[in-house]
Design an enzyme around this catalytic site. Structure first.
Site, PDB file in Angstrom:
ATOM      1  N   ILE A  12      23.041  20.054  35.765  1.00 43.27           N
ATOM      2  CA  ILE A  12      24.359  20.858  35.839  1.00 43.27           C
ATOM      3  C   ILE A  12      25.683  19.978  35.918  1.00 43.27           C
ATOM      4  O   ILE A  12      26.685  20.099  34.714  1.00 43.27           O
ATOM      5  CB  ILE A  12      24.389  21.960  36.431  1.00 43.27           C
ATOM      6  CG1 ILE A  12      22.927  22.648  36.435  1.00 43.27           C
ATOM      7  CG2 ILE A  12      25.537  22.966  36.133  1.00 43.27           C
ATOM      8  CD1 ILE A  12      22.758  23.751  37.402  1.00 43.27           C
ATOM      9  N   ASN A  32      24.511   9.700  44.302  1.00 47.20           N
ATOM     10  CA  ASN A  32      23.596   8.623  44.753  1.00 47.20           C
ATOM     11  C   ASN A  32      22.505   8.334  44.017  1.00 47.20           C
ATOM     12  O   ASN A  32      21.795   7.323  44.389  1.00 47.20           O
ATOM     13  CB  ASN A  32      23.031   8.808  46.213  1.00 47.20           C
ATOM     14  CG  ASN A  32      22.493  10.041  46.331  1.00 47.20           C
ATOM     15  OD1 ASN A  32      21.837  10.695  45.084  1.00 47.20           O
ATOM     16  ND2 ASN A  32      22.070  10.649  47.467  1.00 47.20           N
ATOM     17  N   PHE A  72      28.020  19.601  43.244  1.00 43.91           N
ATOM     18  CA  PHE A  72      26.638  19.994  42.967  1.00 43.91           C
ATOM     19  C   PHE A  72      25.418  19.060  43.715  1.00 43.91           C
ATOM     20  O   PHE A  72      24.456  19.297  43.596  1.00 43.91           O
ATOM     21  CB  PHE A  72      26.360  19.456  41.451  1.00 43.91           C
ATOM     22  CG  PHE A  72      27.235  20.324  40.463  1.00 43.91           C
ATOM     23  CD1 PHE A  72      26.853  21.533  39.842  1.00 43.91           C
ATOM     24  CD2 PHE A  72      28.473  19.810  39.983  1.00 43.91           C
ATOM     25  CE1 PHE A  72      27.490  22.158  38.976  1.00 43.91           C
ATOM     26  CE2 PHE A  72      29.252  20.319  39.203  1.00 43.91           C
ATOM     27  CZ  PHE A  72      28.854  21.610  38.531  1.00 43.91           C
ATOM     28  N   SER A  76      16.898  20.556  45.411  1.00 43.40           N
ATOM     29  CA  SER A  76      16.734  21.707  44.944  1.00 43.40           C
ATOM     30  C   SER A  76      15.237  22.325  44.628  1.00 43.40           C
ATOM     31  O   SER A  76      15.065  22.995  44.007  1.00 43.40           O
ATOM     32  CB  SER A  76      17.599  21.930  43.777  1.00 43.40           C
ATOM     33  OG  SER A  76      17.325  21.140  42.688  1.00 43.40           O
ATOM     34  N   ASN A  91      20.688  16.831  54.034  1.00 47.20           N
ATOM     35  CA  ASN A  91      21.567  16.451  52.792  1.00 47.20           C
ATOM     36  C   ASN A  91      22.344  17.614  52.185  1.00 47.20           C
ATOM     37  O   ASN A  91      23.672  17.797  52.174  1.00 47.20           O
ATOM     38  CB  ASN A  91      20.666  16.135  51.782  1.00 47.20           C
ATOM     39  CG  ASN A  91      21.410  15.729  50.485  1.00 47.20           C
ATOM     40  OD1 ASN A  91      22.407  14.618  50.621  1.00 47.20           O
ATOM     41  ND2 ASN A  91      21.075  16.061  49.048  1.00 47.20           N
ATOM     42  N   TYR A 140      15.303  25.565  51.202  1.00 47.38           N
ATOM     43  CA  TYR A 140      16.397  25.537  50.237  1.00 47.38           C
ATOM     44  C   TYR A 140      17.715  26.376  50.114  1.00 47.38           C
ATOM     45  O   TYR A 140      18.749  26.496  50.422  1.00 47.38           O
ATOM     46  CB  TYR A 140      15.608  25.387  49.030  1.00 47.38           C
ATOM     47  CG  TYR A 140      16.699  25.268  47.830  1.00 47.38           C
ATOM     48  CD1 TYR A 140      17.709  24.217  47.476  1.00 47.38           C
ATOM     49  CD2 TYR A 140      16.584  26.313  47.023  1.00 47.38           C
ATOM     50  CE1 TYR A 140      18.753  24.308  46.484  1.00 47.38           C
ATOM     51  CE2 TYR A 140      17.493  26.301  45.832  1.00 47.38           C
ATOM     52  CZ  TYR A 140      18.355  25.588  45.611  1.00 47.38           C
ATOM     53  OH  TYR A 140      19.447  25.655  44.471  1.00 47.38           O
ATOM     54  N   ARG A 220      12.726  36.690  35.157  1.00 41.70           N
ATOM     55  CA  ARG A 220      13.917  35.763  35.369  1.00 41.70           C
ATOM     56  C   ARG A 220      15.175  36.172  34.431  1.00 41.70           C
ATOM     57  O   ARG A 220      14.969  36.445  33.234  1.00 41.70           O
ATOM     58  CB  ARG A 220      13.572  34.531  35.378  1.00 41.70           C
ATOM     59  CG  ARG A 220      12.309  34.019  36.675  1.00 41.70           C
ATOM     60  CD  ARG A 220      12.952  34.277  37.982  1.00 41.70           C
ATOM     61  NE  ARG A 220      11.973  33.963  38.917  1.00 41.70           N
ATOM     62  CZ  ARG A 220      11.119  34.730  39.674  1.00 41.70           C
ATOM     63  NH1 ARG A 220      11.227  36.021  39.127  1.00 41.70           N
ATOM     64  NH2 ARG A 220      10.246  34.451  40.591  1.00 41.70           N
ATOM     65  N   ARG A 286       2.418  31.626  42.207  1.00 42.41           N
ATOM     66  CA  ARG A 286       2.979  30.372  42.851  1.00 42.41           C
ATOM     67  C   ARG A 286       3.544  31.093  44.268  1.00 42.41           C
ATOM     68  O   ARG A 286       4.272  32.196  43.935  1.00 42.41           O
ATOM     69  CB  ARG A 286       3.990  29.898  41.949  1.00 42.41           C
ATOM     70  CG  ARG A 286       4.716  28.451  42.653  1.00 42.41           C
ATOM     71  CD  ARG A 286       5.390  27.813  41.809  1.00 42.41           C
ATOM     72  NE  ARG A 286       6.729  28.632  41.309  1.00 42.41           N
ATOM     73  CZ  ARG A 286       7.903  28.184  40.458  1.00 42.41           C
ATOM     74  NH1 ARG A 286       7.617  26.872  39.903  1.00 42.41           N
ATOM     75  NH2 ARG A 286       8.999  29.009  40.608  1.00 42.41           N
ATOM     76  N   GLY A 288       5.714  32.529  47.017  1.00 40.15           N
ATOM     77  CA  GLY A 288       7.423  32.912  47.120  1.00 40.15           C
ATOM     78  C   GLY A 288       7.889  33.312  46.013  1.00 40.15           C
ATOM     79  O   GLY A 288       9.341  33.236  45.923  1.00 40.15           O
TER      80      GLY A 288
HETATM   81  N1  UDP Z   1       6.668  29.335  36.053  1.00 42.99           N
HETATM   82  C1  UDP Z   1       5.074  29.435  35.381  1.00 42.99           C
HETATM   83  N2  UDP Z   1       4.639  28.182  35.128  1.00 42.99           N
HETATM   84  C2  UDP Z   1       5.354  27.344  35.279  1.00 42.99           C
HETATM   85  C3  UDP Z   1       6.572  27.267  36.148  1.00 42.99           C
HETATM   86  C4  UDP Z   1       7.253  28.199  36.424  1.00 42.99           C
HETATM   87  O1  UDP Z   1       4.760  30.797  35.080  1.00 42.99           O
HETATM   88  O2  UDP Z   1       4.657  25.944  35.053  1.00 42.99           O
HETATM   89  C5  UDP Z   1       7.265  30.705  36.424  1.00 42.99           C
HETATM   90  C6  UDP Z   1       7.596  30.949  37.938  1.00 42.99           C
HETATM   91  O3  UDP Z   1       6.635  31.438  38.644  1.00 42.99           O
HETATM   92  C7  UDP Z   1       8.770  31.851  37.664  1.00 42.99           C
HETATM   93  C8  UDP Z   1       9.334  31.563  36.526  1.00 42.99           C
HETATM   94  O4  UDP Z   1       8.375  30.765  35.507  1.00 42.99           O
HETATM   95  O5  UDP Z   1       8.258  33.174  37.817  1.00 42.99           O
HETATM   96  C9  UDP Z   1      10.329  30.726  36.590  1.00 42.99           C
HETATM   97  O6  UDP Z   1      10.343  29.459  37.417  1.00 42.99           O
HETATM   98  P1  UDP Z   1      11.272  28.406  37.607  1.00 42.99           P
HETATM   99  O7  UDP Z   1      10.562  27.059  38.334  1.00 42.99           O
HETATM  100  O8  UDP Z   1      11.787  27.852  36.358  1.00 42.99           O
HETATM  101  O9  UDP Z   1      12.719  28.965  38.224  1.00 42.99           O
HETATM  102  P2  UDP Z   1      12.800  29.691  39.634  1.00 42.99           P
HETATM  103  O10 UDP Z   1      12.847  31.331  39.139  1.00 42.99           O
HETATM  104  O11 UDP Z   1      11.642  29.335  40.680  1.00 42.99           O
HETATM  105  O12 UDP Z   1      14.017  29.405  40.255  1.00 42.99           O
END
Ligand code: UDP
Length: 337
Positions: A12, A32, A72, A76, A91, A140, A220, A286, A288
């Site tokens: 970004i 850096n 920035f 992350s 950091n 994070y 999202r 995944r 969280g």
């Molecule tokens: N996602 C997925 N497969 C991947 C990477 C991400 O299904 O290989 C899903 C993830 O579970 C989330 C969405 O895509 O629901 C966006 O994930 P990303 O990591 O891009 O951004 P986040 O929302 O975590 O900031």
């Protein structure tokens, strides 16, 4: 006007630097290069250095007449922040404290800070506005929230003006194709989908299809990197013109959600026109990941007069795809012939 962009060699940050230079500003990039790339530092003057280096910061501020800092520089990766929280707090928080202290010492009292929707944690309601409770669920998000707190107390104590911008899902690339996303490891959905299309990866895994959403996959709010950068520019102008003083925060998102499947389908339709195919696999959820994260960004629209330009998902994907095709490793093994 002289501007310091910390982390200006990242995804970004590099788009921000280009936008500021094109607007006639003189930009110093402090990076850096831990996650940034020299190849993305195409604009502005790159100073390779770390925010942990207080002497370097002191010199930099003494040598320049910065009117504003855009910050920035941070780690992350959510998963890494859970396994190595020390790295994130040191950091993202301690080093930001060094930056703020240098600013106050040298009377540079305007900062735009890269914050995140991760400061909210699990949504209590959606779309989320800025009043939504901030209860981050990983280090994070917690580290970014700590900086927001610092900005509030520094405003009161030292007169530091700040705008914290809480990004939803940053994506897309410079339409002129000079800049784009270059993460290693890449964890974000859109670049991974496009790498599956180009052949740099075998397939894209959908992380969970049993969420309480229309098609079962997570929703999202994808916001084009240039739209994020426009908002930074407006935030900076609002502080410099005196419209905003003290500590402020704004959500940055389109206000529209797309599911993982919708993103993949839109990408598939786009790349199919060029003979590419995306192999999709199912995977476990995944950890969280909330089901839905969508912004209410009305406050930024009203106060900053911000209007996102690249809200169309296919336009976002198109820019990211053109960037992907410029990367080494495009072997074409996914051509459908
Ligand atoms: N996602 C997925 N497969 C991947 C990477 C991400 O299904 O290989 C899903 C993830 O579970 C989330 C969405 O895509 O629901 C966006 O994930 P990303 O990591 O891009 O951004 P986040 O929302 O975590 O900031």
């Amino acid at each position: 006007m002289e501007i310091l962009v910390a982390g200006g060699a990242g995804y970004i940050g590099s788009h921000m630097v280009k936008m500021l230079v094109k607007a006639g500003h003189v930009v110093t990039v402090l990076d850096n290069l831990s996650t940034g790339h020299r190849s993305l530092a195409k604009y502005g003057e790159l100073v390779e250095g770390d925010l942990a280096d207080t002497a370097l910061l002191d010199n930099l501020f003494a040598q320049h007449d910065f009117k504003c800092v855009v910050h920035f520089a941070a780690f992350s990766l959510v998963g890494e922040s859970v396994t190595n929280p020390a790295k994130y707090y040191r950091n993202n928080v301690c080093n930001t404290l060094n930056l703020l202290d240098a600013m106050v010492k040298h009377d540079v009292l305007n900062i735009v800070f890269s914050s995140t929707a991760a400061t909210y944690g699990n949504p209590v309601y959606t779309p989320m506005d800025e009043q939504h409770p901030q209860s981050p669920i990983n280090p994070y998000g917690a580290s970014k929230l700590m900086v927001e707190t610092l900005l509030q107390v520094y405003a009161k104590a030292y007169g530091l003006n700040s705008v914290a911008l809480r990004y939803f899902n940053a994506c897309g690339a410079d339409p002129e194709l000079e800049l784009g996303e270059l993460h290693d490891p890449e964890t974000h959905l859109i670049p991974l989908v496009l790498q599956a299309a180009s052949g740099r990866r075998d397939s894209i895994c959908i992380f969970g299809e049993d969420y309480p959403t229309e098609d079962g996959t997570c929703v999202r709010d994808y916001i084009h990197v240039l739209d994020l950068c426009f908002a930074h520019q407006l935030a900076m102008q609002a502080m410099l013109s005196g419209q905003l003083s003290g500590a402020h925060c704004f959500n940055l998102g389109n206000g529209e959600g797309f599911s993982v499947k919708q993103v993949i389908d839109a990408a598939q339709a786009m790349v199919a026109q060029e003979g590419f195919n995306i192999k999709v696999q199912q995977a476990e959820r995944r950890e969280g990941d909330p089901a839905v994260l969508v912004a209410n960004a009305d406050k930024a629209k009203q106060t900053l007069n911000w209007q996102p330009q690249y809200t169309d998902l296919t336009t976002i994907l198109r820019h990211a795809w053109e960037w992907e095709k410029k990367q080494p490793g495009l072997v074409g093994r996914n051509f459908v012939y």
